[in-house]
Design a protein around this motif. Structure first.
Motif, PDB file in Angstrom:
ATOM      1  N   ILE A 134      27.605 -54.340  61.667  1.00 39.97           N
ATOM      2  CA  ILE A 134      26.296 -55.181  61.364  1.00 39.97           C
ATOM      3  C   ILE A 134      25.972 -55.025  59.807  1.00 39.97           C
ATOM      4  CG2 ILE A 134      23.843 -55.596  61.761  1.00 39.97           C
ATOM      5  CD1 ILE A 134      24.533 -55.171  64.753  1.00 39.97           C
ATOM      6  N   VAL A 135      25.785 -55.899  59.017  1.00 46.07           N
ATOM      7  CA  VAL A 135      25.473 -55.825  57.576  1.00 46.07           C
ATOM      8  C   VAL A 135      23.827 -56.311  57.483  1.00 46.07           C
ATOM      9  CG1 VAL A 135      27.774 -55.956  56.715  1.00 46.07           C
ATOM     10  CG2 VAL A 135      26.492 -58.099  57.151  1.00 46.07           C
ATOM     11  N   GLU A 136      23.555 -57.041  58.561  1.00 41.70           N
ATOM     12  CA  GLU A 136      21.958 -57.338  58.402  1.00 41.70           C
ATOM     13  C   GLU A 136      21.474 -57.817  59.897  1.00 41.70           C
ATOM     14  OE1 GLU A 136      20.228 -61.561  56.927  1.00 41.70           O
ATOM     15  OE2 GLU A 136      21.508 -60.549  55.190  1.00 41.70           O
ATOM     16  N   ALA A 137      20.346 -57.092  59.988  1.00 43.44           N
ATOM     17  CA  ALA A 137      19.649 -57.356  61.349  1.00 43.44           C
ATOM     18  C   ALA A 137      18.041 -57.600  61.051  1.00 43.44           C
ATOM     19  CB  ALA A 137      19.676 -56.048  62.021  1.00 43.44           C
ATOM     20  N   ASP A 138      17.508 -58.312  61.711  1.00 43.75           N
ATOM     21  CA  ASP A 138      15.943 -58.598  61.444  1.00 43.75           C
ATOM     22  C   ASP A 138      15.357 -57.140  62.089  1.00 43.75           C
ATOM     23  OD1 ASP A 138      16.831 -60.976  60.400  1.00 43.75           O
ATOM     24  OD2 ASP A 138      15.919 -62.174  62.311  1.00 43.75           O
ATOM     25  N   ALA A 139      14.143 -57.043  61.538  1.00 46.18           N
ATOM     26  CA  ALA A 139      13.203 -55.602  62.133  1.00 46.18           C
ATOM     27  C   ALA A 139      12.745 -56.262  63.474  1.00 46.18           C
ATOM     28  CB  ALA A 139      12.206 -55.810  60.987  1.00 46.18           C
ATOM     29  N   VAL A 140      12.625 -55.189  64.135  1.00 46.47           N
ATOM     30  CA  VAL A 140      12.019 -55.478  65.592  1.00 46.47           C
ATOM     31  C   VAL A 140      10.456 -55.807  65.491  1.00 46.47           C
ATOM     32  CG1 VAL A 140      11.689 -54.153  67.598  1.00 46.47           C
ATOM     33  CG2 VAL A 140      13.392 -53.593  66.345  1.00 46.47           C
ATOM     34  N   VAL A 141      10.066 -56.830  66.218  1.00 50.81           N
ATOM     35  CA  VAL A 141       8.835 -57.117  66.289  1.00 50.81           C
ATOM     36  C   VAL A 141       8.002 -56.155  67.313  1.00 50.81           C
ATOM     37  CG1 VAL A 141       6.971 -59.191  66.831  1.00 50.81           C
ATOM     38  CG2 VAL A 141       9.498 -59.513  65.867  1.00 50.81           C
ATOM     39  N   LYS A 142       6.888 -55.584  66.779  1.00 51.44           N
ATOM     40  CA  LYS A 142       6.217 -54.819  67.691  1.00 51.44           C
ATOM     41  C   LYS A 142       5.668 -55.495  68.895  1.00 51.44           C
ATOM     42  CE  LYS A 142       2.549 -51.286  67.847  1.00 51.44           C
ATOM     43  NZ  LYS A 142       2.044 -50.297  67.012  1.00 51.44           N
ATOM     44  N   GLY A 143       5.872 -54.628  70.138  1.00 52.31           N
ATOM     45  CA  GLY A 143       5.508 -55.231  71.504  1.00 52.31           C
ATOM     46  C   GLY A 143       6.684 -56.100  72.032  1.00 52.31           C
ATOM     47  N   GLN A 144       7.864 -56.221  71.263  1.00 54.09           N
ATOM     48  CA  GLN A 144       9.075 -57.060  71.622  1.00 54.09           C
ATOM     49  C   GLN A 144      10.191 -56.211  72.156  1.00 54.09           C
ATOM     50  OE1 GLN A 144      10.994 -59.897  69.053  1.00 54.09           O
ATOM     51  NE2 GLN A 144      10.989 -61.326  70.632  1.00 54.09           N
ATOM     52  N   THR A 145       9.698 -55.055  72.850  1.00 55.46           N
ATOM     53  CA  THR A 145      10.746 -53.910  73.216  1.00 55.46           C
ATOM     54  C   THR A 145      11.466 -54.273  74.799  1.00 55.46           C
ATOM     55  OG1 THR A 145       9.004 -52.503  74.104  1.00 55.46           O
ATOM     56  CG2 THR A 145       9.952 -52.450  71.806  1.00 55.46           C
ATOM     57  N   ALA A 146      10.936 -55.293  75.323  1.00 57.67           N
ATOM     58  CA  ALA A 146      11.574 -55.841  76.674  1.00 57.67           C
ATOM     59  C   ALA A 146      13.206 -55.600  76.618  1.00 57.67           C
ATOM     60  CB  ALA A 146      11.010 -57.084  77.019  1.00 57.67           C
ATOM     61  N   SER A 169      20.916 -52.464  61.113  1.00 57.86           N
ATOM     62  CA  SER A 169      22.275 -52.647  59.987  1.00 57.86           C
ATOM     63  C   SER A 169      22.760 -51.301  59.846  1.00 57.86           C
ATOM     64  CB  SER A 169      21.215 -53.152  58.744  1.00 57.86           C
ATOM     65  OG  SER A 169      22.328 -53.404  57.846  1.00 57.86           O
ATOM     66  N   GLY A 170      24.150 -51.467  59.821  1.00 57.37           N
ATOM     67  CA  GLY A 170      25.282 -50.497  59.558  1.00 57.37           C
ATOM     68  C   GLY A 170      25.902 -50.023  60.495  1.00 57.37           C
ATOM     69  N   THR A 171      25.240 -50.489  62.044  1.00 53.36           N
ATOM     70  CA  THR A 171      25.868 -49.947  63.166  1.00 53.36           C
ATOM     71  C   THR A 171      27.033 -50.768  63.469  1.00 53.36           C
ATOM     72  OG1 THR A 171      23.540 -49.850  63.964  1.00 53.36           O
ATOM     73  CG2 THR A 171      25.134 -49.732  65.720  1.00 53.36           C
ATOM     74  N   ARG A 172      28.201 -50.039  63.893  1.00 56.89           N
ATOM     75  CA  ARG A 172      29.214 -50.587  64.532  1.00 56.89           C
ATOM     76  C   ARG A 172      29.167 -51.186  66.062  1.00 56.89           C
ATOM     77  NH1 ARG A 172      33.000 -51.190  60.992  1.00 56.89           N
ATOM     78  NH2 ARG A 172      34.646 -51.606  62.585  1.00 56.89           N
ATOM     79  N   ILE A 173      29.552 -52.657  66.258  1.00 57.55           N
ATOM     80  CA  ILE A 173      29.508 -52.895  67.696  1.00 57.55           C
ATOM     81  C   ILE A 173      30.599 -53.417  67.966  1.00 57.55           C
ATOM     82  CG2 ILE A 173      26.899 -53.251  67.467  1.00 57.55           C
ATOM     83  CD1 ILE A 173      27.391 -56.140  67.363  1.00 57.55           C
ATOM     84  N   ILE A 174      30.557 -53.715  69.296  1.00 56.35           N
ATOM     85  CA  ILE A 174      31.885 -54.402  69.936  1.00 56.35           C
ATOM     86  C   ILE A 174      31.127 -55.927  70.503  1.00 56.35           C
ATOM     87  CG2 ILE A 174      33.256 -54.305  72.021  1.00 56.35           C
ATOM     88  CD1 ILE A 174      33.104 -51.486  72.038  1.00 56.35           C
ATOM     89  N   VAL A 175      32.250 -57.085  69.798  1.00 54.43           N
ATOM     90  CA  VAL A 175      31.699 -58.263  70.120  1.00 54.43           C
ATOM     91  C   VAL A 175      32.771 -59.181  70.795  1.00 54.43           C
ATOM     92  CG1 VAL A 175      31.022 -60.441  68.630  1.00 54.43           C
ATOM     93  CG2 VAL A 175      30.849 -58.017  67.879  1.00 54.43           C
ATOM     94  N   ASP A 176      32.305 -59.940  71.966  1.00 53.31           N
ATOM     95  CA  ASP A 176      33.117 -60.884  72.571  1.00 53.31           C
ATOM     96  C   ASP A 176      33.721 -61.996  71.535  1.00 53.31           C
ATOM     97  OD1 ASP A 176      34.071 -63.307  74.102  1.00 53.31           O
ATOM     98  OD2 ASP A 176      33.698 -61.951  75.760  1.00 53.31           O
ATOM     99  N   VAL A 177      34.865 -62.069  71.264  1.00 49.40           N
ATOM    100  CA  VAL A 177      35.597 -62.784  70.167  1.00 49.40           C
ATOM    101  C   VAL A 177      35.327 -64.331  70.470  1.00 49.40           C
ATOM    102  CG1 VAL A 177      37.495 -63.702  69.332  1.00 49.40           C
ATOM    103  CG2 VAL A 177      37.196 -61.274  69.533  1.00 49.40           C
ATOM    104  N   TYR A 178      35.431 -64.660  71.743  1.00 48.94           N
ATOM    105  CA  TYR A 178      35.351 -66.176  72.233  1.00 48.94           C
ATOM    106  C   TYR A 178      33.955 -66.466  72.604  1.00 48.94           C
ATOM    107  CZ  TYR A 178      40.415 -65.754  71.823  1.00 48.94           C
ATOM    108  OH  TYR A 178      41.605 -65.722  71.187  1.00 48.94           O
ATOM    109  N   GLU A 179      33.216 -65.641  73.167  1.00 54.02           N
ATOM    110  CA  GLU A 179      31.587 -66.104  73.598  1.00 54.02           C
ATOM    111  C   GLU A 179      30.704 -65.908  72.315  1.00 54.02           C
ATOM    112  OE1 GLU A 179      30.579 -67.490  76.422  1.00 54.02           O
ATOM    113  OE2 GLU A 179      32.779 -67.454  76.855  1.00 54.02           O
ATOM    114  N   ARG A 180      31.498 -64.862  71.149  1.00 49.04           N
ATOM    115  CA  ARG A 180      30.392 -64.371  70.175  1.00 49.04           C
ATOM    116  C   ARG A 180      28.973 -63.826  70.664  1.00 49.04           C
ATOM    117  NH1 ARG A 180      31.434 -67.708  64.884  1.00 49.04           N
ATOM    118  NH2 ARG A 180      33.557 -67.857  65.007  1.00 49.04           N
ATOM    119  N   THR A 181      29.311 -62.853  71.425  1.00 54.37           N
ATOM    120  CA  THR A 181      28.036 -62.268  71.959  1.00 54.37           C
ATOM    121  C   THR A 181      28.266 -60.752  71.820  1.00 54.37           C
ATOM    122  OG1 THR A 181      29.255 -62.209  74.457  1.00 54.37           O
ATOM    123  CG2 THR A 181      27.607 -63.947  73.790  1.00 54.37           C
TER     124      THR A 181
END
Length: 187
Positions: A134-146, A169-181
């Motif tokens: 991940i090279v860019e991730a939006d900041a977490v909105v307070k109260g939106q931790t559900a 940002s900077g975290t390595r994640i696993i992504v589903d290639v065809y669903e893009r999730t």
């Protein structure tokens, strides 16, 4: 191998009107009068056309078996993708549209499977899941931790996916290639 028109299933590869087609959806219908039929939505594997065809139970269709061969992705050469046969080390150039939207997830050295018909490649299958940064991730909105809330993030290959709020940002994640999730955090 010949099959009846009502035995067609999604995922089958069939020969129809001198073309090779992959079945996307089927719907079996039995009208009040007349014989049963199968409404089939399919895509031509050679030129990408889509069509809907109605097959009756008395129709017979030729089911095609494709050969698969393992290749390794090497690099992008203009509009072409260069792959190497892992058995004899021969290189092959294929158009990027053969891979489709999943081409964004190709990585140097990635092993892929080519489906061949009459020794001609007609589709490229990537691994179901890949690791990405991940090279860019939006900041977490307070109260939106559900647990059901997700935020947009940009991967190193330019693809946008939705990730849980704890992913930064900077975290390595696993992504589903065809669903893009997002699938999970890489170890």
């Amino acid at each position: 191998m010949k099959i009846s028109g009502v035995d067609i299933r999604p995922g089958n590869i069939i020969e129809y009107e001198k073309g090779i087609w992959k079945v996307a959806k089927t719907q079996h219908t039995q009208p009040g009068k007349g014989g049963a039929f199968m409404q089939v939505e399919m895509k031509n594997l050679i030129d990408g056309r889509k069509t809907n065809v109605r097959f009756r139970s008395q129709d017979t269709i030729e089911r095609v078996r494709l050969d698969t061969k393992d290749f390794q992705f090497l690099y992008i050469d203009g509009d072409a993708l260069v792959f190497m046969d892992q058995e004899n080390y021969e290189q092959i150039n294929l158009p990027a549209d053969l891979v489709g939207d999943a081409a964004a997830f190709l990585q140097d050295g990635m092993e892929v499977t080519l489906e061949m018909y009459d020794d001609r490649p007609i589709s490229v299958a990537l691994p179901e899941q890949v690791e990405a940064m991940i090279v860019e991730a939006d900041a977490v909105v307070k109260g939106q931790t559900a647990s059901s809330s997700f935020k947009p993030a940009l991967l190193d290959n330019g693809v946008r996916v939705m990730v849980p709020p704890f992913i930064a940002s900077g975290t390595r994640i696993i992504v589903d290639v065809y669903e893009r999730t997002y699938v999970g955090k890489a170890s």
